[in-house]
Design a protein around this motif. Structure first.
Motif, PDB file in Angstrom:
ATOM      1  N   GLN A 122       0.811  -1.178   0.164  1.00 33.14           N
ATOM      2  CA  GLN A 122      -0.143  -0.185   0.141  1.00 33.14           C
ATOM      3  C   GLN A 122       0.966   1.093   0.031  1.00 33.14           C
ATOM      4  N   PRO A 123       0.228   2.205  -0.392  1.00 35.18           N
ATOM      5  CA  PRO A 123       1.040   3.417  -0.548  1.00 35.18           C
ATOM      6  C   PRO A 123       1.459   3.932   0.966  1.00 35.18           C
ATOM      7  N   GLY A 124       2.658   4.466   1.090  1.00 35.09           N
ATOM      8  CA  GLY A 124       3.485   4.829   2.510  1.00 35.09           C
ATOM      9  C   GLY A 124       4.150   3.628   2.888  1.00 35.09           C
ATOM     10  N   GLU A 125       3.910   2.480   2.698  1.00 33.11           N
ATOM     11  CA  GLU A 125       4.681   1.308   3.081  1.00 33.11           C
ATOM     12  C   GLU A 125       6.131   1.008   2.391  1.00 33.11           C
ATOM     13  N   SER A 126       6.758   0.214   3.082  1.00 31.78           N
ATOM     14  CA  SER A 126       8.316  -0.169   2.670  1.00 31.78           C
ATOM     15  C   SER A 126       8.419  -1.803   2.018  1.00 31.78           C
ATOM     16  N   LEU A 127       9.445  -1.668   1.141  1.00 30.77           N
ATOM     17  CA  LEU A 127       9.577  -2.901   0.571  1.00 30.77           C
ATOM     18  C   LEU A 127      11.240  -2.987   0.303  1.00 30.77           C
ATOM     19  N   LYS A 128      11.609  -4.211   0.334  1.00 36.62           N
ATOM     20  CA  LYS A 128      13.095  -4.496   0.374  1.00 36.62           C
ATOM     21  C   LYS A 128      13.535  -5.644  -0.638  1.00 36.62           C
ATOM     22  N   LEU A 129      13.965  -4.992  -1.670  1.00 34.47           N
ATOM     23  CA  LEU A 129      14.251  -6.077  -2.952  1.00 34.47           C
ATOM     24  C   LEU A 129      15.695  -6.554  -2.827  1.00 34.47           C
ATOM     25  N   SER A 130      15.955  -7.671  -3.336  1.00 31.16           N
ATOM     26  CA  SER A 130      17.505  -8.310  -3.260  1.00 31.16           C
ATOM     27  C   SER A 130      17.786  -8.665  -4.502  1.00 31.16           C
ATOM     28  N   CYS A 131      19.243  -8.580  -5.056  1.00 33.32           N
ATOM     29  CA  CYS A 131      19.659  -9.234  -6.147  1.00 33.32           C
ATOM     30  C   CYS A 131      20.822 -10.049  -5.846  1.00 33.32           C
ATOM     31  N   THR A 132      21.022 -11.201  -6.002  1.00 29.83           N
ATOM     32  CA  THR A 132      21.916 -12.078  -5.943  1.00 29.83           C
ATOM     33  C   THR A 132      22.815 -12.296  -7.287  1.00 29.83           C
ATOM     34  N   GLY A 133      24.001 -12.105  -7.374  1.00 37.76           N
ATOM     35  CA  GLY A 133      24.921 -12.211  -8.336  1.00 37.76           C
ATOM     36  C   GLY A 133      25.912 -13.440  -8.093  1.00 37.76           C
ATOM     37  N   SER A 134      26.039 -13.936  -9.503  1.00 37.59           N
ATOM     38  CA  SER A 134      27.013 -15.120  -9.405  1.00 37.59           C
ATOM     39  C   SER A 134      27.592 -15.167 -10.921  1.00 37.59           C
ATOM     40  N   GLY A 135      28.724 -15.681 -10.782  1.00 37.15           N
ATOM     41  CA  GLY A 135      29.564 -15.896 -12.108  1.00 37.15           C
ATOM     42  C   GLY A 135      30.684 -14.711 -12.370  1.00 37.15           C
ATOM     43  N   PHE A 136      30.820 -13.545 -11.368  1.00 37.83           N
ATOM     44  CA  PHE A 136      31.561 -12.415 -11.799  1.00 37.83           C
ATOM     45  C   PHE A 136      32.022 -12.284 -10.320  1.00 37.83           C
TER      46      PHE A 136
ATOM     47  N   ARG B  78      22.960   3.634  -8.058  1.00 33.38           N
ATOM     48  CA  ARG B  78      23.958   2.553  -8.154  1.00 33.38           C
ATOM     49  C   ARG B  78      24.795   2.550  -6.924  1.00 33.38           C
ATOM     50  N   ILE B  79      25.383   1.219  -6.628  1.00 31.51           N
ATOM     51  CA  ILE B  79      26.283   0.998  -5.776  1.00 31.51           C
ATOM     52  C   ILE B  79      27.660   0.496  -6.153  1.00 31.51           C
ATOM     53  N   TYR B  80      28.740   1.014  -5.693  1.00 29.86           N
ATOM     54  CA  TYR B  80      30.105   0.432  -5.892  1.00 29.86           C
ATOM     55  C   TYR B  80      30.198  -0.664  -4.886  1.00 29.86           C
ATOM     56  N   ALA B  81      30.457  -1.952  -5.167  1.00 30.74           N
ATOM     57  CA  ALA B  81      30.600  -2.795  -4.164  1.00 30.74           C
ATOM     58  C   ALA B  81      31.810  -2.661  -3.419  1.00 30.74           C
ATOM     59  N   GLN B  82      32.810  -2.186  -3.928  1.00 33.97           N
ATOM     60  CA  GLN B  82      34.139  -2.199  -3.426  1.00 33.97           C
ATOM     61  C   GLN B  82      34.028  -1.431  -1.850  1.00 33.97           C
ATOM     62  N   ASP B  83      33.267  -0.040  -1.997  1.00 33.44           N
ATOM     63  CA  ASP B  83      33.399   0.618  -0.852  1.00 33.44           C
ATOM     64  C   ASP B  83      31.855   1.093  -0.415  1.00 33.44           C
ATOM     65  N   GLY B  84      30.894   0.630  -1.030  1.00 34.69           N
ATOM     66  CA  GLY B  84      29.610   0.834  -0.648  1.00 34.69           C
ATOM     67  C   GLY B  84      28.913   2.172  -0.946  1.00 34.69           C
ATOM     68  N   THR B  85      29.862   3.241  -1.827  1.00 37.36           N
ATOM     69  CA  THR B  85      29.460   4.379  -2.303  1.00 37.36           C
ATOM     70  C   THR B  85      28.090   4.120  -3.235  1.00 37.36           C
ATOM     71  N   THR B  86      27.014   5.097  -3.146  1.00 42.51           N
ATOM     72  CA  THR B  86      25.943   5.182  -3.801  1.00 42.51           C
ATOM     73  C   THR B  86      25.403   6.529  -4.305  1.00 42.51           C
TER      74      THR B  86
ATOM     75  N   SER C 248      29.737 -10.511   1.099  1.00 40.07           N
ATOM     76  CA  SER C 248      30.016 -11.833   1.658  1.00 40.07           C
ATOM     77  C   SER C 248      28.937 -12.950   0.841  1.00 40.07           C
ATOM     78  N   GLU C 249      27.775 -12.302   0.489  1.00 38.14           N
ATOM     79  CA  GLU C 249      26.880 -13.037  -0.027  1.00 38.14           C
ATOM     80  C   GLU C 249      26.311 -12.562  -1.538  1.00 38.14           C
ATOM     81  N   SER C 250      27.253 -11.742  -1.959  1.00 40.86           N
ATOM     82  CA  SER C 250      27.212 -11.268  -3.227  1.00 40.86           C
ATOM     83  C   SER C 250      25.813 -10.766  -3.524  1.00 40.86           C
ATOM     84  N   VAL C 251      25.197  -9.986  -2.675  1.00 41.26           N
ATOM     85  CA  VAL C 251      23.772  -9.513  -2.810  1.00 41.26           C
ATOM     86  C   VAL C 251      23.876  -8.004  -2.941  1.00 41.26           C
ATOM     87  N   VAL C 252      23.158  -7.185  -3.627  1.00 39.55           N
ATOM     88  CA  VAL C 252      22.747  -5.993  -3.278  1.00 39.55           C
ATOM     89  C   VAL C 252      21.419  -5.899  -3.191  1.00 39.55           C
TER      90      VAL C 252
END
Length: 123
Positions: free
Chosen positions: A12-26, A49-57, A74-78
């Motif tokens: 619903q409007p005003g609510e929150s949601l958290k998406l995950s993206c798991t990477g592999s092969g790189f 965008r996030i730079y995985a090395q230092d977490g800058t967004t 550690s989990e290859s997840v953004v």
């Protein structure tokens, strides 16, 4: 290379949601990982965008202050944490591995992308 998004759903409007993206092969730890969305009947919209090395967004103005991108090397997840969701946030959300360049709204600008996860914001 494989990217798999998850976590979409109906909220619903005003609510929150958290998406995950798991990477592999790189090597995840120095990757630039992007979130992009496509709303119904519209083109691609780069969200951030996030730079995985230092977490800058970097974020698009349309989501700045409401969306937060983070990663777990550690989990290859953004993650994409979306707060105060609005009906106009309804879209298919993709993660993509790409260059440092931000704001690219065509798939040709990315190396790889996932299949997307649907987010619907409706009362």
């Amino acid at each position: 290379v494989r990217l798999v998004e998850s976590g979409g759903g109906l909220v619903q409007p005003g609510e929150s949601l958290k998406l995950s993206c798991t990477g592999s092969g790189f090597y995840f730890d120095n990757a630039y990982m992007h979130w992009i969305r496509r709303a119904p009947g519209k083109g691609l919209e780069w969200i951030g965008r996030i730079y995985a090395q230092d977490g800058t967004t970097v974020y698009a103005d349309s989501v700045k202050g409401r969306f937060v991108i983070s990663r777990d090397n550690s989990e290859s997840v953004v993650y994409l944490e979306m707060n105060d969701l609005k009906s106009e946030d309804t879209a298919l959300y993709y993660c993509a591995k790409g260059p440092k360049t931000i704001g690219v709204n065509t798939w040709s600008g990315y190396n790889y992308r996932g299949q997307g996860t649907q987010v619907t914001v409706s009362s």
